[in-house]
Motif scaffolding. Structure first.
Motif, mmCIF file in Angstrom:
data_model
loop_
_atom_site.group_PDB
_atom_site.id
_atom_site.type_symbol
_atom_site.label_atom_id
_atom_site.label_comp_id
_atom_site.label_asym_id
_atom_site.label_seq_id
_atom_site.Cartn_x
_atom_site.Cartn_y
_atom_site.Cartn_z
ATOM 1 N N HIS A 14 8.530 -8.902 11.358
ATOM 2 C CA HIS A 14 8.870 -10.101 10.773
ATOM 3 C C HIS A 14 10.215 -10.275 9.908
ATOM 4 O O HIS A 14 10.462 -9.215 9.456
ATOM 5 C CB HIS A 14 7.654 -10.701 10.096
ATOM 6 N N LYS A 83 -1.846 -1.617 2.497
ATOM 7 C CA LYS A 83 -2.111 -2.964 3.012
ATOM 8 C C LYS A 83 -3.546 -3.351 2.783
ATOM 9 O O LYS A 83 -3.775 -4.409 2.264
ATOM 10 C CB LYS A 83 -1.690 -3.151 4.406
ATOM 11 N N GLY A 187 -4.512 -14.248 4.355
ATOM 12 C CA GLY A 187 -4.155 -14.782 5.511
ATOM 13 C C GLY A 187 -2.610 -14.204 5.883
ATOM 14 O O GLY A 187 -2.589 -13.561 7.115
ATOM 15 N N LEU A 188 -1.785 -14.707 5.082
ATOM 16 C CA LEU A 188 -0.250 -14.263 5.499
ATOM 17 C C LEU A 188 -0.135 -12.793 5.068
ATOM 18 O O LEU A 188 0.859 -12.231 6.110
ATOM 19 C CB LEU A 188 0.605 -15.143 4.635
ATOM 20 N N HIS A 190 -2.169 -10.371 5.752
ATOM 21 C CA HIS A 190 -2.732 -9.820 7.205
ATOM 22 C C HIS A 190 -1.887 -9.793 8.227
ATOM 23 O O HIS A 190 -1.860 -8.916 9.167
ATOM 24 C CB HIS A 190 -4.085 -10.374 7.385
ATOM 25 N N LEU A 191 -1.334 -11.119 8.438
ATOM 26 C CA LEU A 191 -0.475 -11.294 9.700
ATOM 27 C C LEU A 191 1.011 -10.693 9.493
ATOM 28 O O LEU A 191 1.495 -10.375 10.395
ATOM 29 C CB LEU A 191 -0.136 -12.862 9.766
ATOM 30 N N LEU A 192 1.421 -10.680 8.439
ATOM 31 C CA LEU A 192 2.786 -10.247 8.052
ATOM 32 C C LEU A 192 3.214 -8.962 7.698
ATOM 33 O O LEU A 192 4.256 -8.253 8.108
ATOM 34 C CB LEU A 192 3.681 -11.180 7.264
ATOM 35 N N GLN A 194 2.382 -4.711 7.189
ATOM 36 C CA GLN A 194 1.994 -3.623 7.592
ATOM 37 C C GLN A 194 2.421 -2.257 6.806
ATOM 38 O O GLN A 194 3.136 -2.525 5.838
ATOM 39 C CB GLN A 194 2.614 -3.147 9.126
#
Length: 531
Positions: A14, A83, A187-188, A190-192, A194
């Protein structure tokens, strides 16, 4: 040149700037909560039917919990996953913020505020690590600049936003406002985000080598800081060591402190590296940061309290009185950032401490007819001095520190700020209460019927109320009440003056500490900014 491996970046495939924005938002939310409740304390005090000194625990409990978890967050993140720990911290912070908004008593609010502090303390150091691992070295300075802006702007927005929410809606919204921001950030992240390959390898190495968390050391630190805060917060109300409660917690504090030293010095992976505190350079920086935190947090609480209680300001206007100083702080961050490349940190720290000391002395010129501008300019002076200390203390504290100790050093400097802030609020609140009692007793000595000055004042006050429609009996009763109110107001002003003098001396005492710091060798790049 080949493209960097996404597995080596915390951003994965990302855009790292998107990750930086999300991390900055989460950090903004956490830092905001160090100041947003300050101007709402009067509403909290009234809503929960407690005194102002008890309402102040809302601030100190958060700071202490935040400081406690800071000592553990770096290792726990390395050992169990960055994370996962960061998301857990955001989740805890968000849920506890909602619970704070629905608190039904002071006790419940303090429990939820402690949980909120634990979550917030876990977010702070991890945000810096995520940024460092999301950008190549040549772009990290820009990323940390965005992070630094979030850190600086949040305390500026906090008092004004908290005041507006309290005046327009209720103090509950000072905490509930975190809910949507926290959910979106969670939420962001979790998605973006690592865990980069290097962090995973470090976690596996720690597991193979059997390096475990220093749980005993963490419990000792938590016991010491928690007991210290109870003693400072409750001491004035419980008659200090005349109370069994205070004696009990003082014993806990003493035992924990005595046990911390041998335990932490003999651990392979201590939760607090006491050897760092024993160094002249780092130890001096730690003390300077404690003093600065005490002044920053204490003034951020006491100025709105003074303005609302004795100058008739709303919470919104009390917050607005602090905001210009925060804007100046933002501007000074960039100015000091450039000056720091040619001026040694110790001189900037000493200069900042001197400016803050002068600002505190200026606040001792306190009387009932002061206007809005006086408090604005006093806060602006503080806003000039603070960046000179905060930016310089990072460079000075890292001097002579091995790379493996930088995480520990960063955590301890943040602990110093939070613990200093908590102690500053508690001690200032105790001094305010004690000195107000003292000054009231001295002033009352002159409010006696045999004093000609008292008789003259009573006569003029009675005549004033009589000319405004009161009967003779009512006018005299109102005159008595007015004189009593004047005594209380004057004793309060004198007590605040004593607090500001004390804070001025604390700031002045850091100047010699700054001057014994060694000169810092110039390096390329900028260190991460602590908040």
């Amino acid at each position: 040149m080949s493209a960097p491996d996404p597995a080596d970046s915390a951003a994965g495939g990302h855009n790292p700037w998107l990750v930086a924005v999300v991390v900055a938002i989460a950090t903004f939310m956490e830092v905001l909560d160090t100041t947003i409740a300050n101007v709402a304390l009067r509403y909290i005090s009234g809503g929960l039917a407690v005194g102002p000194d008890e309402a102040a625990w809302v601030v100190t409990s958060y700071l202490v919990a935040n400081a406690i978890v800071l000592t553990a967050s770096s290792f726990v993140a390395k050992r169990y996953g960055r994370k996962a720990f960061f998301m857990a911290a955001i989740a805890l912070f968000t849920v506890s913020s909602i619970l704070c908004g629905f608190a039904w008593s002071l006790e419940s609010l303090l429990v939820f505020r402690v949980l909120q502090g634990l979550g917030g303390g876990g977010m702070a150091p991890l945000a810096q690590s995520i940024l460092a691992d999301s950008f190549p070295p040549e772009k990290r300075g820009q990323a940390f600049a965005l992070y630094g802006i979030a850190i600086v702007v949040a305390p500026v927005v906090g008092p004004t936003l908290g005041g507006w929410l309290s005046d327009t809606y209720s103090w509950h919204w000072c905490f509930l406002i975190n809910a949507p921001v926290g959910v979106i950030a969670l939420g962001l992240i979790h998605l973006l985000v690592q865990d980069p390959k290097s962090a995973i390898e470090e976690r596996e190495r720690l597991r193979r080598e059997g390096v475990d968390f220093d749980l005993v050391g963490f419990v000792l630190v938590a016991t010491f800081l928690g007991s210290l805060e109870v003693v400072l917060d409750q001491g004035q109300r419980k008659d200090w060591f005349g109370s069994n409660l205070i004696v009990t917690f003082a014993v806990f504090m003493g035992i924990a402190f005595a046990a911390i030293i041998p335990w932490e010095l003999t651990r392979r992976n201590p939760v607090v590296d006491l050897r760092l505190l024993g160094r002249r350079q780092f130890g001096s920086c730690f003390l300077v940061m404690m003093a600065t935190g005490a002044i920053l947090i204490a003034t951020t609480q006491f100025l709105p309290q003074l303005l609302q209680d004795h100058f008739g300001y709303t919470a919104t206007w009390a917050g607005l009185a602090l905001s210009p100083g925060g804007l100046v702080t933002c501007l000074m961050m960039f100015v000091i950032g450039r000056i720091a490349s040619v001026v040694q940190p110790k001189y900037l720290i000493a200069g900042g401490a001197a400016i803050i000391a002068v600002a505190m002395v200026d606040l001792t010129n306190l009387y009932g007819d002061l206007d809005f501008g006086f408090f604005v300019w006093s806060r602006i002076a503080i806003g000039i001095g603070l960046p000179m200390i905060f930016l310089s203390i990072t460079a000075a504290s890292y001097e002579g520190i091995a790379p493996a100790q930088t995480d520990q050093a960063s955590a301890l400097i943040n602990v110093a700020r939070n613990v200093g802030g908590s102690m500053g609020v508690s001690l200032a609140q105790n001094m305010l209460a004690y000195r107000q009692q003292f000054h009231t007793s001295r002033l009352v000595e002159h409010v006696v019927p045999s004093e000609p000055a008292y008789q003259e004042t009573l006569r003029h006050a009675t005549d004033y109320f009589a000319t405004h429609g009161a009967s003779t009996v009512d006018a005299q009763s109102q005159a008595f009440a007015w004189i009593g109110q004047q005594v209380q107001t004057q004793s309060a002003f004198l007590a605040y003056i004593d607090v500001f003098w004390t804070l001025a001396m604390v700031s002045a005492a850091t100047i010699p500490l700054a001057m014994i710091l060694t000169s810092v060798k110039r390096r390329g790049g900028a260190p991460a900014t602590g908040h």
